[in-house]
Motif scaffolding. Structure first.
Motif, PDB file in Angstrom:
ATOM      1  N   ASN A 158      -7.250  -2.550  11.197  1.00  0.00           N
ATOM      2  CA  ASN A 158      -7.913  -1.412  11.842  1.00  0.00           C
ATOM      3  C   ASN A 158      -7.483  -0.087  11.217  1.00  0.00           C
ATOM      4  N   ALA A 159      -7.395  -0.075   9.892  1.00  0.00           N
ATOM      5  CA  ALA A 159      -7.001   1.128   9.160  1.00  0.00           C
ATOM      6  C   ALA A 159      -7.958   1.335   7.990  1.00  0.00           C
ATOM      7  N   PRO A 160      -8.163   2.582   7.567  1.00  0.00           N
ATOM      8  CA  PRO A 160      -9.084   2.848   6.457  1.00  0.00           C
ATOM      9  C   PRO A 160      -8.595   2.223   5.154  1.00  0.00           C
ATOM     10  N   ALA A 161      -9.549   1.848   4.289  1.00  0.00           N
ATOM     11  CA  ALA A 161      -9.200   1.383   2.954  1.00  0.00           C
ATOM     12  C   ALA A 161      -8.627   2.537   2.143  1.00  0.00           C
ATOM     13  N   LEU A 162      -7.665   2.235   1.266  1.00  0.00           N
ATOM     14  CA  LEU A 162      -6.954   3.283   0.534  1.00  0.00           C
ATOM     15  C   LEU A 162      -7.198   3.281  -0.967  1.00  0.00           C
TER      16      LEU A 162
ATOM     17  N   THR B 205      -3.877  10.039   5.380  1.00  0.00           N
ATOM     18  CA  THR B 205      -4.065   8.638   5.767  1.00  0.00           C
ATOM     19  C   THR B 205      -3.025   7.744   5.101  1.00  0.00           C
TER      20      THR B 205
ATOM     21  N   SER C 138      -6.382   5.303  -4.474  1.00  0.00           N
ATOM     22  CA  SER C 138      -5.848   6.378  -3.661  1.00  0.00           C
ATOM     23  C   SER C 138      -5.776   7.692  -4.442  1.00  0.00           C
TER      24      SER C 138
ATOM     25  N   LEU D 181      -6.762  11.430   0.136  1.00  0.00           N
ATOM     26  CA  LEU D 181      -6.420  10.508   1.221  1.00  0.00           C
ATOM     27  C   LEU D 181      -4.974  10.678   1.677  1.00  0.00           C
TER      28      LEU D 181
ATOM     29  N   SER E  86       0.820  -1.225   0.000  1.00  0.00           N
ATOM     30  CA  SER E  86       0.000   0.000   0.000  1.00  0.00           C
ATOM     31  C   SER E  86       0.847   1.266   0.000  1.00  0.00           C
TER      32      SER E  86
ATOM     33  N   THR F  89      -0.400   5.779   7.556  1.00  0.00           N
ATOM     34  CA  THR F  89      -0.428   4.315   7.562  1.00  0.00           C
ATOM     35  C   THR F  89       0.851   3.732   6.970  1.00  0.00           C
TER      36      THR F  89
ATOM     37  N   ASP G  24      -8.039  -5.034   7.091  1.00  0.00           N
ATOM     38  CA  ASP G  24      -9.350  -5.538   7.482  1.00  0.00           C
ATOM     39  C   ASP G  24     -10.088  -6.213   6.334  1.00  0.00           C
ATOM     40  N   GLU G  25      -9.958  -5.660   5.108  1.00  0.00           N
ATOM     41  CA  GLU G  25     -10.694  -6.259   3.986  1.00  0.00           C
ATOM     42  C   GLU G  25     -10.177  -7.644   3.618  1.00  0.00           C
TER      43      GLU G  25
END
Length: 322
Positions: free
Chosen positions: A262-266, A276, A269, A273, A49, A280, A233-234
């Motif tokens: 436990n982090a937002p999806a990117l 974030t 991008s 964002l 990521s 991350t 998480d996904e």
């Protein structure tokens, strides 16, 4: 082939548990992977990521600060989400540090017009829907490699086979490596072997596979394996730090991927964002430091590939004319 010897190591908490009459079972020698990378290393590292030049710069700076060796960085939004100037800047920065840069190819079904990806069955998932999507992936591959990118991330078996054939035909640079995404990662030895034969140089298996599953795969294939020690998480949000030494023992040659739960999806991008993406990115490197410290405490930190290593060695392929 006899198993590759590796240094003595201890399971987490073993000394205290043994003193309390709760010793862990001894590892079974036959379960150890007999394979390694061509350089003799059993494991390498990957920061996923890394969504653009600024994120890459953040990762490299944080890796310096925390003394985290980085063999590969990968991006998930896709080649098509970067300008030529951004790709060129990432290629330059990665080359200066002898870090492999891996960019995702083309459109995916999860971003396409097909509503089936939003049903419970997920339809075709992230695979390339129709000829047009394959065309987009090939266009991304040609563009990225012409700008100096040496590793391409794919989420479709047909795209994988197409890019492998293009590579063997000289339409892509011969040292281009092809990495299979965790979004379509194989879950059994037969499927893993098929991905290798379709042209994969590195295969990301789902992060919920057990050590026994890794041993089963290693009985049929030596293709490098990618595995999230901590998964987003996904992909399940699994955190498997205390299993890392055993995952290496069973799955080598293995890329340890330092993801972030436990982090937002990117993806996809962009500048909206930015904060974030950068925060991350820093934390993924820190997670890597935690894993490396743990391996060192357990006596399992040796046998890492030298920095700058990237090629997988000889692998099994289907004939190009099938």
């Amino acid at each position: 082939m006899s198993p590759v010897p590796h240094p003595p190591q201890r399971p987490p908490g073993s000394r205290i548990l043994a003193s309390l009459g709760l010793p862990a079972p001894e590892p079974i020698a036959a379960d150890a992977s007999p394979h390694s990378f061509p350089d003799g290393g059993r494991w390498r590292t990957e920061i996923p990521s890394v969504e653009g030049p600024e994120a890459l710069d953040t990762v490299l700076r944080e890796a310096d600060r925390l003394s985290v060796p980085v063999h590969r960085v990968s991006q998930g939004s896709g080649v098509w989400m970067l300008t030529d100037a951004e790709i060129t800047e990432m290629v330059r920065a990665a080359a200066e540090r002898s870090v492999e840069l891996c960019l995702f190819t083309g459109p995916r079904g999860t971003w396409d017009t097909g509503a089936s990806t939003r049903t419970e069955s997920r339809g075709g998932g992230p695979r390339a829907r129709g000829h047009g999507a394959v065309v987009g992936c090939v266009e991304d591959a040609v563009r990225a490699t012409s700008l100096g990118v040496t590793c391409l991330l794919v989420a479709d078996e047909g795209v994988l086979w197409t890019l492998h054939r293009a590579r063997t035909a000289g339409l892509l640079p011969p040292d281009t490596t092809l990495k299979v995404s965790a979004l379509i990662g194989p879950v059994n030895p037969a499927a893993y072997a098929v991905h290798e034969r379709l042209g994969a140089d590195s295969i990301n298996v789902p992060s919920d596979l057990t050590p026994d599953h890794l041993t089963e795969i290693r009985r049929v294939s030596r293709a490098p394996m990618d595995l999230y020690v901590e998964a987003p998480d996904e992909l399940g949000g699994y955190v498997r730090m205390y299993e890392t030494a055993e995952l290496i023992r069973r799955g080598a040659p293995l890329y340890l991927k330092f993801g972030l739960a436990n982090a937002p999806a990117l993806y996809p991008s962009g500048a909206h964002l930015r904060e974030t993406v950068l925060s991350t990115a820093r934390e993924r490197v820190r997670r890597g430091r935690l894993v490396l410290d743990l391996l060192a405490r357990l006596g399992a930190g040796d046998a890492m590939s030298p920095p700058g290593s990237r090629l997988p060695g000889p692998l099994c392929r289907f004939p190009d004319d099938i």
